[in-house]
Motif scaffolding. Structure first.
Motif, PDB file in Angstrom:
ATOM      1  N   ILE A 542       0.861  -1.185   0.000  1.00 26.65           N
ATOM      2  CA  ILE A 542       0.000   0.000   0.000  1.00 26.65           C
ATOM      3  C   ILE A 542       0.901   1.240   0.000  1.00 26.65           C
ATOM      4  O   ILE A 542       1.761   1.401   0.889  1.00 26.65           O
ATOM      5  CB  ILE A 542      -0.930   0.019   1.225  1.00 26.65           C
ATOM      6  N   GLY A 546      -2.585   5.474  -0.352  1.00 28.71           N
ATOM      7  CA  GLY A 546      -3.608   4.449  -0.178  1.00 28.71           C
ATOM      8  C   GLY A 546      -3.777   3.527  -1.372  1.00 28.71           C
ATOM      9  O   GLY A 546      -4.649   2.643  -1.359  1.00 28.71           O
ATOM     10  N   SER A 611      -6.617   0.122   3.045  1.00 27.15           N
ATOM     11  CA  SER A 611      -6.417   1.359   2.281  1.00 27.15           C
ATOM     12  C   SER A 611      -7.172   2.518   2.922  1.00 27.15           C
ATOM     13  O   SER A 611      -6.686   3.650   2.968  1.00 27.15           O
ATOM     14  CB  SER A 611      -6.892   1.146   0.851  1.00 27.15           C
TER      15      SER A 611
END
Length: 650
Positions: A542, A546, A611
């Motif tokens: 990630i 995000g 995320s």
């Protein structure tokens, strides 16, 4: 002179009047006499006609008799009865009778040719039409004087005629005779109708009498049948009562001898003292008898008993089938079968050769079957008591064993927790922010994760041993120890590292005689870079903003301990990390967690939650993911270990 003539003329006129009056009086006297005679004749005629009701004669004979009565009672020489023809408009002569030289001449049947049916019908309905009918009668029959009557409802006509030229006979019929002929016809029709009714009533009486006799015979037969059925029902009721009493007695007894005596007592009560009852075991030994048991069995009786026990089928012998010197004339043996095995036999002997009919044979077979069930239950109860005693002993041993195993499992669980990386070890890696979570489905889990630091080197591992429980926990501990040993030995080549690790774990698992194996991914971290090798779940990368990237590990290795040689399958890939970037490591206990509907949590949802919270601290991200997994699982049982590791580049 003139006066005298006038007087004479007056006297002549008076004389003529008196003569005319005298003639009228004579005529009236004659008519009165004739009417009186006709009345007497008519009354006599009607009485004679009424006598025909009870005469045993045919329909044609009654018409002939009727015409004969008319010939004998009325001054005529010809009489005819007409009926309507079924297929024409003419009349049909049913019967014609005439007087020829003092003898009756009778003609029956046949149609009168050219006789117009409509003319008689029209004359009967309207007197104005009589002339035409009269001319037809005179033309066809030559009658000079005649009387006739017609009944339109029954379509029957009567014709009385004289065919002579005698002037006296021409005047034989007067107006008063019309009532004679019409009355005679009406009486004849009434007599004939009543006679037909009497004939029909007689036939109905005969039929009814025959039917009553038939029904009486049927009722007598039914009564006998009902009496037989009633006798059968009473016997059947007695047998049902006996079965009920036997059932009640068998339920309360668990001893085989007591059960046998229940059956013996009830059968003896039912069949009486002329029938002896015995119960034998499968070995042929008597186990019950009202009198304490017989010991003097003949060879033939022993053979019959053996045949019943061997074949498990009912045997009946009676009368000539038995030797004449035996004290009994009927022998019935029914097998006692329980759970498919022959447990013995019920034997009845009677001095009556006809006592055991098909119903009694079925009844004794039912009694034996019920006894077999009860005996089998008693045997099963004894076995269950023995099994219960053994189970109690085993439970006691198992409880002791469980206590020992529980202690060992608790020790193994503590050992597993002891080798997990501590929070200080996680914080010792300055460039990485890390947060971890592990929960085992059993007391000892099969998931593996570790963070090892040796000098300036950092190695992060995550894996999943097949199954869970103590064996999986042992394999996980062996894997952790082998990885730390290889790292401390300075081995940095991923191919040699995985090859040595695989051989070590494979050999130990073979020694343990189990089929456990595990997926394993190792990450070598240096600031800003991760080198990934080994096969495990997809690596989640990630980025700071995000964005999610997935790295498939299927081509970076193969499961550990499946085969001795895996080095040709080992490979390595590099992942660059900028500040704020990071990775999420997990086992399939997260992505394959099920809810009550059987739906999986899934990789997509894991990436979405990670995320969504990536801008927060690693510990916060880890908690958010675990809470979301818990909400998904709900009240559903957790079936697999759950392990999660979140790392962010500082």
């Amino acid at each position: 002179m003139d006066e005298r003539e006038h007087e004479l003329e007056y006297l002549r006129k008076q004389t003529n009047k008196l003569g005319a009056q005298l003639i009228r009086l004579k005529q009236e006297h004659i008519r009165a006499n004739r009417a009186a005679a006709r009345s007497r004749t008519t009354a006599l005629l009607i009485r004679r006609i009424y006598t025909l009701i009870n005469d045993d004669i045919t329909d044609l004979d009654i018409e002939t008799r009727f015409l004969k009565i008319l010939l004998e009672s009325v001054h005529i020489d010809h009489a005819v009865i007409f009926r309507a023809a079924e297929t024409s408009q003419q009349l049909q002569s049913s019967c014609s009778i005439g007087l020829d030289a003092g003898h009756h001449t009778i003609t029956t049947g046949g149609e009168i040719p050219e006789f117009d049916w409509q003319s008689m019908k029209a004359a009967a309905e309207n007197p104005a039409n009589i002339g035409a009918f009269r001319q037809q009668i005179e033309r066809l029959s030559g009658a000079r004087c005649y009387l006739w009557a017609y009944d339109s409802r029954h379509q029957v006509g009567l014709l009385l005629a004289n065919q002579t030229e005698d002037s006296q006979l021409k005047q034989a019929f007067g107006p008063e005779d019309d009532a004679l002929v019409s009355g005679s016809l009406s009486v004849f029709i009434e007599v004939n109708t009543r006679r037909q009714i009497e004939i029909e009533l007689h036939a109905h009486r005969e039929n009814l009498s025959s039917l009553v006799q038939q029904r009486t015979a049927e009722l007598s037969s039914r009564t006998e049948q009902l009496q037989m059925v009633n006798t059968e029902l009473k016997a059947h009721a007695s047998e049902l009562d006996t079965l009920s009493l036997i059932g009640q007695g068998l339920v309360s007894e668990l001893d085989l001898h007591a059960q046998a005596n229940v059956v013996l007592g009830e059968l003896t009560r039912l069949f009486g003292t002329d029938t002896s009852v015995s119960v034998f075991g499968s070995d042929g030994v008597e186990i019950g008898s009202p009198g304490g048991g017989r010991t003097d069995r003949s060879k033939q009786e022993s053979e019959r008993l053996a045949a019943v026990l061997k074949s498990s089928s009912t045997l009946l012998q009676c009368g000539d089938q038995l030797p004449p010197d035996l004290p009994y004339r009927s022998w019935l043996g029914a097998p006692i079968v329980g759970d498919g095995d022959c447990l013995g036999a019920v034997v009845l002997q009677s001095t009556d050769s006809d006592i055991f009919a098909e119903r009694q044979v079925q009844f004794i077979s039912t009694v034996a079957a019920n006894l077999g069930t009860a005996m089998q239950n008693a045997i099963s109860y004894r076995r269950s008591e023995e099994n219960a005693r053994q189970v109690q002993q085993l439970n006691a041993r198992l409880e002791t064993e469980n206590l020992r195993l529980g202690t060992e499992l608790e020790i193994a669980k503590q050992l597993q927790r002891m080798v997990l990386p501590t929070s200080l070890e996680l914080e010792s890696v300055d460039q990485l922010e890390m947060a971890s979570y592990m929960e085992s489905a059993d007391e000892v889990g099969g998931d593996y994760f570790d963070v090892l630091k040796s000098g300036d080197k950092v190695k992060i591992g995550i894996g999943d041993v097949t199954g869970h429980g103590l064996l999986s926990g042992v394999v996980m501990l062996m894997t952790q120890t082998a990885i730390r040993t290889l790292m401390n030995s300075g081995e940095s080549n991923p191919v040699r590292f995985f090859d040595t690790l695989n051989r070590t774990i494979y050999d130990n698992i073979q020694r343990m005689c189990t089929d456990r194996n595990l997926t394993l991914a190792l990450l070598d971290y240096t600031p800003g870079e991760i080198k990934l090798s080994g096969q495990h779940e997809e690596l989640i990368v990630i980025r700071r903003e995000g964005t999610v990237e997935l790295i498939d590990t299927i081509d970076l290795g193969m499961p550990i301990a499946i085969d001795t040689e895996i080095k040709q399958h080992v490979d390595q890939t590099t992942v660059r990390l900028a500040t704020g970037d990071g990775v999420v490591l997990y086992t399939d206990g997260v992505t394959e967690a099920e809810n009550e509907k059987g739906e999986l949590y899934g990789l997509s949802r894991l990436c979405e939650v990670a995320s969504e919270h990536w801008g927060e601290a690693a510990k916060t991200i880890q908690k958010a993911i675990i809470e979301d997994v818990r909400r998904h699982i709900g009240s559903q049982e957790v079936f697999d270990d759950i392990t999660l590791l979140v790392m962010k580049q500082r």
